[in-house]
Design a protein around this motif. Structure first.
Motif, short mmCIF file in Angstrom:
data_model
loop_
_atom_site.label_atom_id
_atom_site.label_comp_id
_atom_site.label_asym_id
_atom_site.label_seq_id
_atom_site.Cartn_x
_atom_site.Cartn_y
_atom_site.Cartn_z
N GLU A 1 0.23 -1.49 0.17
CA GLU A 1 -0.50 -0.34 0.18
C GLU A 1 0.47 1.75 -0.31
O GLU A 1 0.89 2.72 -1.11
CB GLU A 1 -0.93 0.28 1.38
N GLY A 2 2.20 0.78 0.63
CA GLY A 2 3.04 2.89 0.41
C GLY A 2 3.71 3.18 -0.55
O GLY A 2 3.81 3.76 -1.08
N ALA A 3 3.86 1.19 -1.30
CA ALA A 3 4.28 1.77 -2.79
C ALA A 3 3.73 2.01 -3.97
O ALA A 3 3.88 2.73 -4.49
CB ALA A 3 5.09 0.25 -3.57
N VAL A 4 2.45 2.06 -4.21
CA VAL A 4 1.45 1.78 -4.77
C VAL A 4 0.08 2.30 -4.36
O VAL A 4 -1.07 3.03 -5.34
CB VAL A 4 0.45 0.30 -5.88
N GLY A 5 -0.47 3.08 -3.43
CA GLY A 5 -1.46 3.51 -2.50
C GLY A 5 -1.45 4.80 -2.94
O GLY A 5 -3.12 5.17 -3.15
N ARG A 6 -0.81 5.62 -3.53
CA ARG A 6 -1.25 6.94 -3.75
C ARG A 6 -2.01 6.87 -5.02
O ARG A 6 -2.85 7.58 -5.01
CB ARG A 6 0.07 8.45 -3.94
N ASP A 7 -1.12 5.90 -6.01
CA ASP A 7 -1.40 6.01 -7.37
C ASP A 7 -2.90 5.26 -6.65
O ASP A 7 -3.62 5.50 -7.66
CB ASP A 7 -1.31 5.02 -7.97
N LEU A 8 -3.81 4.61 -6.33
CA LEU A 8 -5.36 3.56 -6.00
C LEU A 8 -5.84 4.57 -5.73
O LEU A 8 -6.83 4.92 -6.07
CB LEU A 8 -4.26 2.92 -4.64
N GLN A 9 -5.53 5.99 -5.08
CA GLN A 9 -6.72 6.92 -4.38
C GLN A 9 -7.31 7.50 -6.01
O GLN A 9 -7.70 7.97 -5.88
CB GLN A 9 -5.95 7.65 -3.34
N TYR A 10 -5.69 7.87 -6.94
CA TYR A 10 -6.36 8.26 -8.06
C TYR A 10 -7.25 8.06 -8.75
O TYR A 10 -8.42 8.21 -9.59
CB TYR A 10 -5.04 8.48 -8.84
N ILE A 11 -7.69 6.21 -8.49
CA ILE A 11 -8.29 5.36 -8.58
C ILE A 11 -10.38 5.68 -8.59
O ILE A 11 -11.09 5.93 -9.57
CB ILE A 11 -7.91 3.81 -8.18
N ARG A 12 -9.76 6.15 -7.52
CA ARG A 12 -10.96 6.88 -7.14
C ARG A 12 -11.36 8.13 -7.26
O ARG A 12 -12.47 7.65 -7.12
CB ARG A 12 -10.64 6.34 -5.93
#
Length: 420
Positions: free
Chosen positions: A388-399
């Motif tokens: 989550e620390g590695a890709v969490g920021r990009d996953l929030q862009y999905i939201r």
């Protein structure tokens, strides 16, 4: 990940995963607030229906993507819904898959050989070595730091014991007698023994001058009572002292003096005996062993080692000295040779390629196993936090994308419904 679409880029936000999570959640809450507001005031103006449709669909899209993103790492709202908390539940399979990916794409001999074939190891090493230490290059700093760290990390007592033990062993095994005989014979043949004889003569003259009272006392004690009564003992002592002084003076002035010739003859015989006489060899070996057993010799070796170690540390900590002089020049020449000699460069590159392929063939499976076992050894929370620390920021862009895209779809559907 292609989640940073033009819709997400329309929102001017920056920050880490936590900040992006707040932005995505805030956008979802804003859509919910807009939907509730427009629901009660939709009759005031037809345009509010479009706003309501956009907010309603955006809320649905945002909620759906929130569920999808959350389900990767944990159960949404803590409810154990099937097929959620995907990463924690499948961490072992993820580790195995990652290990297989590494093996198939990086750690097979064919892949390593192909990739190593495109790398000029020798050329890079030559360029690195050519960065001369006296020009402030990286080599002298890295080598200096490495040498200092290695010397500092070694146990001085154990290392000192090893060094002193090795020196003592080599000296004990050394047959000194023939070496001394050869050195003495060479010195006599080249006339280098004469300053030694001159020094002995001068030392004898000084010794006689400082001990003439002792000679007079000895003559006085050994003389008879008649000689002491008549004073002849004093005369005899003076004659002896004068004779010795004259002899030493003649020896100092005449290189061919008979006594000097006798001394040279004795030295020549000593050189022969040191090389050929077993008894002389045994005496020298016994003397050597006695010296090595002497505590003073041990203390001298201790001091010698400490001085040498301190000097090595001082030199290693000084980048300008670590690779200065002939050693640094030799490294620079090696670097230039590696860059200019294609055959040598090809030989080294071939060796490096074969070594890498051999290491891969021998240890590739162990590396893959290490990766798999390491991931298996992590607890579920650790691997969740790391992913989550590695890709969490990009996953929030999905939201964010889901909220915006959902709203646009709802707006389009409402427009079609109104116009038709």
């Amino acid at each position: 990940m292609a989640s940073r679409s033009r819709f997400a880029l329309a929102v001017p936000v920056q920050g880490g995963a936590a900040e992006m999570r707040l932005v995505a959640t805030g956008l979802l809450v804003a859509m919910a607030a807009i939907y509730l507001t427009t629901r009660f005031y939709a009759d005031l103006h037809p345009a509010l229906g479009f706003v309501k449709a956009f907010a309603e669909a955006a809320m649905v899209g945002g909620m759906a993507d929130w569920f999808a993103v959350t389900a990767l790492f944990r159960h949404p709202l803590g409810i154990p819904i099937p097929h959620t908390a995907i990463i924690p539940r499948n961490k072992d399979r993820i580790g195995d898959t990652l290990a297989v990916f590494l093996r198939d794409n990086f750690l097979t001999p064919a892949v390593v050989a192909r990739r190593m074939g495109r790398i000029d190891i020798a050329g890079a090493a030559g360029k690195f070595l050519s960065d001369a230490p006296d020009r402030g290059g990286r080599l002298k700093e890295g080598a200096s730091r490495l040498a200092a760290d290695m010397l500092g990390a070694l146990d001085p007592e154990r290392l000192g014991g090893m060094v002193k033990g090795a020196i003592s062993t080599r000296i004990a095994e050394l047959d000194l007698s023939p070496l001394l005989g050869q050195a003495l014979a060479a010195a006599i043949a080249e006339g280098r023994h004469r300053p030694l004889l001159d020094g002995i003569v001068r030392w004898g003259a000084k010794l006689l001058d400082s001990n003439d009272d002792l000679i007079r006392e000895i003559v006085h004690q050994q003389a008879g009572s008649v000689m002491r009564w008549t004073g002849l003992d004093e005369t005899l002592a003076n004659k002896i002292i004068d004779g010795l002084n004259k002899m030493l003076s003649e020896m100092a002035d005449d290189p061919d003096h008979r006594l000097r010739a006798k001394a040279e003859e004795g030295l020549a015989h000593l050189a022969i005996d040191l090389q050929d006489d077993p008894r002389m060899k045994a005496r020298v070996a016994e003397l050597r062993d006695e010296i090595m057993r002497n505590p003073a010799m041990r203390r001298w070796l201790d001091g010698l080692w400490e001085s040498a170690r301190a000097a090595m540390l001082r030199a290693a900590r000084d980048p300008d000295k670590a690779l200065a002089g002939k050693f640094g020049e030799a490294l620079r020449q090696l670097g230039e040779t590696l860059q200019k000699d294609p055959e040598l460069r090809a030989t080294i590159n071939r060796f490096a390629r074969r070594t890498a392929v051999g290491v891969t063939a021998s240890y590739g499976d162990q590396i893959v196993k290490l990766v798999s076992e390491t991931v298996r050894g992590w607890d579920a929370q650790t691997i969740t936090d790391r992913v989550e620390g590695a890709v969490g920021r990009d996953l929030q862009y999905i939201r964010i994308n889901g909220t915006v895209v959902g709203g646009l779809v709802g707006l389009a559907l409402h427009a079609i419904d109104v116009w038709l």
